[in-house]
Design an enzyme around this catalytic site. Sequence first.
Site, PDB file in Angstrom:
ATOM      1  N   ARG A 159      30.839  51.385  46.271  1.00 36.95           N
ATOM      2  CA  ARG A 159      32.252  51.621  45.980  1.00 36.95           C
ATOM      3  C   ARG A 159      32.415  52.884  45.140  1.00 36.95           C
ATOM      4  NH1 ARG A 159      33.606  45.870  43.374  1.00 36.95           N
ATOM      5  NH2 ARG A 159      31.388  46.058  42.906  1.00 36.95           N
TER       6      ARG A 159
ATOM      7  N   LYS B 119      31.730  49.830  38.488  1.00 39.47           N
ATOM      8  CA  LYS B 119      30.842  48.934  37.746  1.00 39.47           C
ATOM      9  C   LYS B 119      30.713  49.356  36.292  1.00 39.47           C
ATOM     10  CE  LYS B 119      29.461  45.845  38.938  1.00 39.47           C
ATOM     11  NZ  LYS B 119      30.221  44.558  39.009  1.00 39.47           N
TER      12      LYS B 119
ATOM     13  N   TYR C  21      35.198  47.985  35.374  1.00 40.98           N
ATOM     14  CA  TYR C  21      34.730  46.634  35.032  1.00 40.98           C
ATOM     15  C   TYR C  21      33.674  46.745  33.935  1.00 40.98           C
ATOM     16  CZ  TYR C  21      36.884  44.716  39.258  1.00 40.98           C
ATOM     17  OH  TYR C  21      37.777  44.327  40.213  1.00 40.98           O
TER      18      TYR C  21
ATOM     19  N   HIS D 195      32.581  43.388  31.886  1.00 41.60           N
ATOM     20  CA  HIS D 195      31.887  42.085  31.777  1.00 41.60           C
ATOM     21  C   HIS D 195      30.969  42.062  30.549  1.00 41.60           C
ATOM     22  CE1 HIS D 195      33.384  41.164  35.765  1.00 41.60           C
ATOM     23  NE2 HIS D 195      32.804  42.227  36.262  1.00 41.60           N
TER      24      HIS D 195
ATOM     25  N   GLU E 119      38.630  43.611  34.228  1.00 42.40           N
ATOM     26  CA  GLU E 119      38.659  42.159  34.425  1.00 42.40           C
ATOM     27  C   GLU E 119      39.472  41.405  33.384  1.00 42.40           C
ATOM     28  OE1 GLU E 119      35.942  43.840  33.525  1.00 42.40           O
ATOM     29  OE2 GLU E 119      34.957  42.824  31.855  1.00 42.40           O
TER      30      GLU E 119
ATOM     31  N   ASP F  99      38.614  21.948  40.393  1.00 45.19           N
ATOM     32  CA  ASP F  99      39.174  22.779  39.324  1.00 45.19           C
ATOM     33  C   ASP F  99      39.562  21.840  38.191  1.00 45.19           C
ATOM     34  OD1 ASP F  99      40.347  25.967  39.446  1.00 45.19           O
ATOM     35  OD2 ASP F  99      40.982  24.717  37.766  1.00 45.19           O
TER      36      ASP F  99
ATOM     37  N   ARG G 285      46.857  23.908  39.226  1.00 42.91           N
ATOM     38  CA  ARG G 285      46.164  24.636  40.287  1.00 42.91           C
ATOM     39  C   ARG G 285      45.786  23.686  41.423  1.00 42.91           C
ATOM     40  NH1 ARG G 285      46.323  29.616  42.325  1.00 42.91           N
ATOM     41  NH2 ARG G 285      44.589  29.817  43.739  1.00 42.91           N
TER      42      ARG G 285
ATOM     43  N   VAL H  11      29.087  33.161  42.265  1.00 37.77           N
ATOM     44  CA  VAL H  11      29.945  34.359  42.195  1.00 37.77           C
ATOM     45  C   VAL H  11      30.249  34.702  40.733  1.00 37.77           C
ATOM     46  CG1 VAL H  11      32.076  35.434  43.030  1.00 37.77           C
ATOM     47  CG2 VAL H  11      30.960  33.691  44.417  1.00 37.77           C
ATOM     48  N   ALA H  12      30.247  33.688  39.886  1.00 41.31           N
ATOM     49  CA  ALA H  12      30.562  33.901  38.457  1.00 41.31           C
ATOM     50  C   ALA H  12      29.406  34.553  37.692  1.00 41.31           C
ATOM     51  CB  ALA H  12      30.948  32.578  37.809  1.00 41.31           C
TER      52      ALA H  12
ATOM     53  N   ASP I 263      28.684  37.527  37.252  1.00 44.88           N
ATOM     54  CA  ASP I 263      29.007  38.713  36.435  1.00 44.88           C
ATOM     55  C   ASP I 263      29.470  38.317  35.037  1.00 44.88           C
ATOM     56  OD1 ASP I 263      31.416  37.719  37.283  1.00 44.88           O
ATOM     57  OD2 ASP I 263      32.170  39.616  38.080  1.00 44.88           O
TER      58      ASP I 263
ATOM     59  N   LYS J 115      20.280  33.869  37.838  1.00 46.50           N
ATOM     60  CA  LYS J 115      20.019  35.163  37.207  1.00 46.50           C
ATOM     61  C   LYS J 115      20.486  36.234  38.194  1.00 46.50           C
ATOM     62  CE  LYS J 115      15.036  35.169  38.387  1.00 46.50           C
ATOM     63  NZ  LYS J 115      14.992  35.485  39.750  1.00 46.50           N
TER      64      LYS J 115
ATOM     65  N   ALA K  84      25.782  40.313  41.514  1.00 45.13           N
ATOM     66  CA  ALA K  84      26.872  40.515  40.556  1.00 45.13           C
ATOM     67  C   ALA K  84      27.906  41.536  41.033  1.00 45.13           C
ATOM     68  CB  ALA K  84      26.303  40.950  39.213  1.00 45.13           C
ATOM     69  N   ASN K  85      27.587  42.235  42.109  1.00 43.80           N
ATOM     70  CA  ASN K  85      28.571  43.190  42.652  1.00 43.80           C
ATOM     71  C   ASN K  85      28.720  42.959  44.152  1.00 43.80           C
ATOM     72  OD1 ASN K  85      25.949  44.216  43.018  1.00 43.80           O
ATOM     73  ND2 ASN K  85      26.659  46.314  43.166  1.00 43.80           N
ATOM     74  N   MET K  86      29.076  41.736  44.495  1.00 48.09           N
ATOM     75  CA  MET K  86      29.195  41.370  45.909  1.00 48.09           C
ATOM     76  C   MET K  86      30.105  42.318  46.702  1.00 48.09           C
ATOM     77  SD  MET K  86      29.343  37.219  45.529  1.00 48.09           S
ATOM     78  CE  MET K  86      29.621  36.870  47.261  1.00 48.09           C
TER      79      MET K  86
HETATM   80  N1  LIG Z   1      29.853  38.443  41.779  1.00 45.05           N
HETATM   81  C1  LIG Z   1      30.831  39.280  42.103  1.00 45.05           C
HETATM   82  O1  LIG Z   1      30.623  40.269  42.790  1.00 45.05           O
HETATM   83  C2  LIG Z   1      32.219  39.002  41.673  1.00 45.05           C
HETATM   84  C3  LIG Z   1      32.427  38.061  40.733  1.00 45.05           C
HETATM   85  N2  LIG Z   1      33.687  37.701  40.372  1.00 45.05           N
HETATM   86  C4  LIG Z   1      33.775  36.654  39.352  1.00 45.05           C
HETATM   87  O2  LIG Z   1      34.168  35.412  39.912  1.00 45.05           O
HETATM   88  C5  LIG Z   1      34.652  34.573  38.865  1.00 45.05           C
HETATM   89  C6  LIG Z   1      35.957  33.901  39.272  1.00 45.05           C
HETATM   90  O3  LIG Z   1      36.986  34.869  39.322  1.00 45.05           O
HETATM   91  P1  LIG Z   1      38.484  34.516  39.781  1.00 45.05           P
HETATM   92  O4  LIG Z   1      38.479  33.541  40.880  1.00 45.05           O
HETATM   93  O5  LIG Z   1      39.194  35.802  39.947  1.00 45.05           O
HETATM   94  O6  LIG Z   1      39.044  33.800  38.476  1.00 45.05           O
HETATM   95  P2  LIG Z   1      40.382  32.897  38.386  1.00 45.05           P
HETATM   96  O7  LIG Z   1      40.804  32.960  36.967  1.00 45.05           O
HETATM   97  O8  LIG Z   1      41.337  33.263  39.462  1.00 45.05           O
HETATM   98  O9  LIG Z   1      39.836  31.436  38.732  1.00 45.05           O
HETATM   99  C7  LIG Z   1      38.956  30.727  37.899  1.00 45.05           C
HETATM  100  C8  LIG Z   1      39.241  29.259  38.045  1.00 45.05           C
HETATM  101  O10 LIG Z   1      38.191  28.560  37.375  1.00 45.05           O
HETATM  102  C9  LIG Z   1      38.787  27.381  36.876  1.00 45.05           C
HETATM  103  N3  LIG Z   1      37.878  26.781  35.923  1.00 45.05           N
HETATM  104  C10 LIG Z   1      37.556  27.155  34.668  1.00 45.05           C
HETATM  105  N4  LIG Z   1      36.648  26.308  34.148  1.00 45.05           N
HETATM  106  C11 LIG Z   1      36.365  25.388  35.107  1.00 45.05           C
HETATM  107  C12 LIG Z   1      35.517  24.256  35.189  1.00 45.05           C
HETATM  108  N5  LIG Z   1      34.738  23.899  34.167  1.00 45.05           N
HETATM  109  N6  LIG Z   1      35.496  23.552  36.356  1.00 45.05           N
HETATM  110  C13 LIG Z   1      36.254  23.919  37.400  1.00 45.05           C
HETATM  111  N7  LIG Z   1      37.102  24.972  37.372  1.00 45.05           N
HETATM  112  C14 LIG Z   1      37.151  25.686  36.244  1.00 45.05           C
HETATM  113  C15 LIG Z   1      40.111  27.853  36.307  1.00 45.05           C
HETATM  114  O11 LIG Z   1      41.014  26.779  36.127  1.00 45.05           O
HETATM  115  C16 LIG Z   1      40.567  28.816  37.412  1.00 45.05           C
HETATM  116  O12 LIG Z   1      41.384  28.188  38.387  1.00 45.05           O
HETATM  117  C17 LIG Z   1      34.787  35.507  37.635  1.00 45.05           C
HETATM  118  O13 LIG Z   1      33.649  35.359  36.804  1.00 45.05           O
HETATM  119  C18 LIG Z   1      34.782  36.877  38.260  1.00 45.05           C
HETATM  120  O14 LIG Z   1      34.381  37.895  37.367  1.00 45.05           O
HETATM  121  C19 LIG Z   1      34.797  38.276  40.926  1.00 45.05           C
HETATM  122  C20 LIG Z   1      34.639  39.268  41.848  1.00 45.05           C
HETATM  123  C21 LIG Z   1      33.333  39.750  42.267  1.00 45.05           C
HETATM  124  C1  LIG Z   2      34.447  42.053  39.650  1.00 45.84           C
HETATM  125  C2  LIG Z   2      33.233  42.831  39.720  1.00 45.84           C
HETATM  126  O1  LIG Z   2      32.503  42.901  38.776  1.00 45.84           O
HETATM  127  C3  LIG Z   2      32.889  43.528  40.925  1.00 45.84           C
HETATM  128  O2  LIG Z   2      33.716  43.630  41.825  1.00 45.84           O
HETATM  129  O3  LIG Z   2      31.759  44.017  41.016  1.00 45.84           O
HETATM  130 MG   LIG Z   3      30.597  42.096  38.981  1.00 47.92          MG
END
Ligand SMILES: NC(=O)C1=CN([C@@H]2O[C@H](COP(=O)(O)OP(=O)(O)OC[C@H]3O[C@@H](n4cnc5c(N)ncnc54)[C@H](O)[C@@H]3O)[C@@H](O)[C@H]2O)C=CC1
Ligand SMILES: CC(=O)C(=O)O
Ligand SMILES: [Mg+2]
Length: 372
Positions: free
Chosen positions: A15, A75, A94, A96, A118, A198, A203, A267-268, A270, A279, A299-301
């Site tokens: 990106r 990033k 971003y 994180h 973020e 959730d 939600r 996905v979480a 990051d 990891k 971490a950067n899908m």
């Molecule tokens: N790995 C990657 O490439 C990417 C990672 N992400 C990450 O994905 C994660 C989620 O992001 P979003 O969906 O945008 O966040 P969001 O804020 O839209 O959704 C998070 C949801 O998690 C729920 N939640 C919190 N604690 C919980 C629990 N203990 N059990 C069940 N649900 C719970 C919240 O109520 C909320 O609905 C973030 O860490 C974000 O940084 C986002 C984009 C790319």
């Molecule tokens: C959200 C994030 O860290 C990414 O898109 O890589």
């Molecule tokens: Mg990331």
Amino acid sequence: MKIGCPKEIKPQEFRVGMTPNAAQEAVARGHEVIIETNAGMGSGFDNDSYVAAGARIVDTAEEVFATADMIVKVKEPQAVERKMLREGQLLFTYLHLAPDPDQTHDLLASGCTAIAYETVTDRNGGLPLLAPMSEVAGRLAPQVGSWTLQKANGGRGVLMGGVPGVGPAKVIVIGGGVVGTHAAKIAAGMGADVTVLDRSLPRLRYLDDVFGGTFKSQYSTAGATAELIQDADMVIGAVLIPGAAAPKLISRAQLSTMKPGAVLVDVAIDQGGCFETSKATTHADPIYEVDGVMHYCVANMPGAVARTSTIALGNATMPFLLALAGKGWKKACQDDPHLLAGLNVHAGQLTYEAVGTALGLDVVSPEAIVNA
Ligand SMILES: NC(=O)C1=CN([C@@H]2O[C@H](COP(=O)(O)OP(=O)(O)OC[C@H]3O[C@@H](n4cnc5c(N)ncnc54)[C@H](O)[C@@H]3O)[C@@H](O)[C@H]2O)C=CC1
Ligand SMILES: CC(=O)C(=O)O
Ligand SMILES: [Mg+2]
């Protein structure tokens, strides 16, 4: 303002922080845009497209960092980039920080002002600069998870949609926000049997109203998770507590209760990941196995689909970028509390509460800084 955009250097990150369209909008408002050569190539934007937009191409990242008042990236800055940041310089990307003490330390030491995509908010309680990449990562999660489920990749050898006479894969999505909703939609579209957990009842009500016939929803407790994962082929981790380190929702001990070859897609990751055994991995080497369970933790899908992601991210960042360039960060943050919510670091001070809590560091309120 001089706006600089270096080429991303994280492994397999294709990106770029500014599209030619964003550069053109900035130039039209009297700003100078400096792009590192070939920064946009991975997203299908060549140097000529930036030059046509009025930007200037330079040969090195050093030149971008040395010249620009504001650095726009995708990033978090890597160690070599952090060394190039300077006092008074604005960083918009971003970050994180909660799971990343080294980066936090370097940003504080640099004296820069850092606004994290973020943690920027909107008036509906959403995260408008995270959302587009969460949409992408959510839609990718069942795709990469189903690849991991294939036998040759270490998975159980289960087809998402099954076939007539053989049932579908069982997919659990923990967290029903942006990532979780998009992941559930795609997994259900592939024919899987999907349940979203959730802990927010509003939600869950929304998901049930809109997607009730497509996937199931369940309140998230440790007990519900423990029960559901025993029967799951795939678990997608999609929780977020904004800015904070992700809570650990599946322990290592629980892996032995899962089916051999089941897949965890975190996905979480990051924000540190929501499974104890997660990891961070890269697109070059995305999966690994722990106690018979496959893990995908990139971490950067969104970097995997760089063109879609760059354009989607650029659509969301552009108004904020133009406000920062036009007014300067302080006035822009005074005028917009949602942008102020993105302020994580200023002049050696940490300004985001959840990051301070995660890392045990003192925090100064962002309001105190912009009103000083
Ligand atoms: N790995 C990657 O490439 C990417 C990672 N992400 C990450 O994905 C994660 C989620 O992001 P979003 O969906 O945008 O966040 P969001 O804020 O839209 O959704 C998070 C949801 O998690 C729920 N939640 C919190 N604690 C919980 C629990 N203990 N059990 C069940 N649900 C719970 C919240 O109520 C909320 O609905 C973030 O860490 C974000 O940084 C986002 C984009 C790319
Ligand atoms: C959200 C994030 O860290 C990414 O898109 O890589
Ligand atoms: Mg990331």
